[in-house]
Design a protein around this motif. Structure first.
Motif, PDB file in Angstrom:
ATOM      1  N   GLU A  33       0.860  -1.186   0.000  1.00  0.00           N
ATOM      2  CA  GLU A  33       0.000   0.000   0.000  1.00  0.00           C
ATOM      3  C   GLU A  33       0.892   1.230   0.000  1.00  0.00           C
ATOM      4  OE1 GLU A  33      -2.579   0.116   3.399  1.00  0.00           O
ATOM      5  OE2 GLU A  33      -0.996   0.703   4.773  1.00  0.00           O
ATOM      6  N   TYR A  34       0.392   2.306  -0.547  1.00  0.00           N
ATOM      7  CA  TYR A  34       1.134   3.564  -0.597  1.00  0.00           C
ATOM      8  C   TYR A  34       0.499   4.537   0.380  1.00  0.00           C
ATOM      9  CZ  TYR A  34       3.472   1.556  -4.570  1.00  0.00           C
ATOM     10  OH  TYR A  34       4.220   0.737  -5.360  1.00  0.00           O
ATOM     11  N   VAL A  35       1.306   5.081   1.271  1.00  0.00           N
ATOM     12  CA  VAL A  35       0.788   5.958   2.321  1.00  0.00           C
ATOM     13  C   VAL A  35       1.599   7.245   2.390  1.00  0.00           C
ATOM     14  CG1 VAL A  35      -0.128   4.078   3.733  1.00  0.00           C
ATOM     15  CG2 VAL A  35       2.237   4.798   4.048  1.00  0.00           C
ATOM     16  N   THR A  45       5.757  18.927   5.484  1.00  0.00           N
ATOM     17  CA  THR A  45       5.441  18.322   4.188  1.00  0.00           C
ATOM     18  C   THR A  45       5.493  16.800   4.283  1.00  0.00           C
ATOM     19  OG1 THR A  45       7.755  18.426   3.492  1.00  0.00           O
ATOM     20  CG2 THR A  45       6.355  20.305   2.904  1.00  0.00           C
ATOM     21  N   THR A  46       4.758  16.171   3.391  1.00  0.00           N
ATOM     22  CA  THR A  46       4.741  14.707   3.374  1.00  0.00           C
ATOM     23  C   THR A  46       5.275  14.178   2.050  1.00  0.00           C
ATOM     24  OG1 THR A  46       2.478  14.679   2.548  1.00  0.00           O
ATOM     25  CG2 THR A  46       2.759  14.539   4.934  1.00  0.00           C
ATOM     26  N   THR A  47       5.636  12.921   2.083  1.00  0.00           N
ATOM     27  CA  THR A  47       6.087  12.238   0.878  1.00  0.00           C
ATOM     28  C   THR A  47       5.358  10.900   0.797  1.00  0.00           C
ATOM     29  OG1 THR A  47       8.026  11.498  -0.367  1.00  0.00           O
ATOM     30  CG2 THR A  47       8.056  11.115   2.002  1.00  0.00           C
ATOM     31  N   LEU A  48       5.405  10.284  -0.341  1.00  0.00           N
ATOM     32  CA  LEU A  48       4.714   9.011  -0.531  1.00  0.00           C
ATOM     33  C   LEU A  48       5.662   7.858  -0.203  1.00  0.00           C
ATOM     34  CD1 LEU A  48       1.941   8.038  -1.502  1.00  0.00           C
ATOM     35  CD2 LEU A  48       2.924   7.762  -3.756  1.00  0.00           C
ATOM     36  N   ALA A  49       5.180   6.933   0.610  1.00  0.00           N
ATOM     37  CA  ALA A  49       6.000   5.785   0.989  1.00  0.00           C
ATOM     38  C   ALA A  49       5.257   4.499   0.658  1.00  0.00           C
ATOM     39  CB  ALA A  49       6.305   5.831   2.479  1.00  0.00           C
ATOM     40  N   ARG A  50       6.018   3.452   0.423  1.00  0.00           N
ATOM     41  CA  ARG A  50       5.435   2.139   0.137  1.00  0.00           C
ATOM     42  C   ARG A  50       5.528   1.288   1.399  1.00  0.00           C
ATOM     43  NH1 ARG A  50       7.786  -2.350  -3.899  1.00  0.00           N
ATOM     44  NH2 ARG A  50       9.670  -1.572  -2.944  1.00  0.00           N
ATOM     45  N   ARG A  51       4.405   0.768   1.844  1.00  0.00           N
ATOM     46  CA  ARG A  51       4.359  -0.088   3.022  1.00  0.00           C
ATOM     47  C   ARG A  51       4.057  -1.510   2.562  1.00  0.00           C
ATOM     48  NH1 ARG A  51       0.510   2.166   7.259  1.00  0.00           N
ATOM     49  NH2 ARG A  51       2.286   3.476   7.765  1.00  0.00           N
ATOM     50  N   LEU A  52       4.872  -2.456   3.019  1.00  0.00           N
ATOM     51  CA  LEU A  52       4.721  -3.855   2.617  1.00  0.00           C
ATOM     52  C   LEU A  52       4.269  -4.697   3.808  1.00  0.00           C
ATOM     53  CD1 LEU A  52       8.058  -4.232   0.611  1.00  0.00           C
ATOM     54  CD2 LEU A  52       5.811  -3.747  -0.312  1.00  0.00           C
ATOM     55  N   TYR A  53       3.349  -5.623   3.542  1.00  0.00           N
ATOM     56  CA  TYR A  53       2.880  -6.573   4.552  1.00  0.00           C
ATOM     57  C   TYR A  53       3.174  -7.980   4.045  1.00  0.00           C
ATOM     58  CZ  TYR A  53       0.247  -2.578   6.302  1.00  0.00           C
ATOM     59  OH  TYR A  53      -0.107  -1.342   6.785  1.00  0.00           O
TER      60      TYR A  53
END
Length: 197
Positions: A33-35, A45-53
């Protein structure tokens, strides 16, 4: 992963078939998912991160291995301690930065330093980035001596070759894909012509 030394070159194209043959086609499910996350704890400021399960530890390990392979971190067995380590550059490193199973004058020493002490030091010839750079510089100096290129042209070309070599040392993806082509006589000289106009 002792078969890694069978690869003609240490890059994704040559190592991936060996990895797939060793590990087979066993599925390792991963949910992605991208959060949005803050760049730092106090950042606004925010950036886009990839979260892996991961469904299993195996999935976690295999994903880590193939992600590393994709980003240029290749497994290699240290010639001194026989442990596996991840290479992080285009050079064919032979020794890890961990400690050797031997001591020197009663003190612990890294595998790389131990190899240097017993005259098994990694040489620039083993690093394709340096070898390509040195070959190109040698040809440029010879052409300058013969008068086939001007002093200004040769100096500019040597500077550009050095820039590309430094970029390749810092960027494994560039080193493994574009570097050799960019250091070809044709490409390098075309770029120098553009700069000198």
């Amino acid at each position: 992963m002792s078969r890694v030394n069978e690869a003609d070159r240490f890059d994704e194209e040559h190592l991936l078939p060996i990895a797939l043959e060793v590990f087979g086609s066993v599925p390792f499910p991963v949910t992605t998912e991208y959060v949005p996350i803050k760049k730092a704890s106090r950042s606004k400021t925010t950036t886009l991160a990839r979260r892996l399960y991961f469904d299993s530890y195996y999935s976690f390990v295999m994903t880590g291995f193939f992600e590393g392979l994709h980003y240029g971190h290749y497994p290699r067995r240290c010639d001194i301690c026989k442990k596996y380590f991840l290479m992080t550059s285009a050079a064919r490193q032979k020794y890890c930065t961990g400690y050797a199973p031997f001591k020197l004058k009663g003190k612990a020493i890294t595998c790389r330093k131990y190899a240097a002490r017993i005259n098994r030091k990694e040489l620039a010839a083993g690093n394709p980035v340096i070898r390509i750079y040195k070959n190109r510089c040698s040809v440029l100096r010879m052409e300058r001596k013969r008068g086939t290129v001007t002093e200004e042209f040769a100096a500019t070309a040597l500077d550009l070759a050095k820039e590309r070599m430094q970029q390749a040392k810092e960027d494994t993806e560039y080193a493994n894909s574009q570097y050799e082509s960019d250091m070809s006589r044709e490409k390098l000289y075309t770029e120098v012509d553009k700069q000198l106009k």
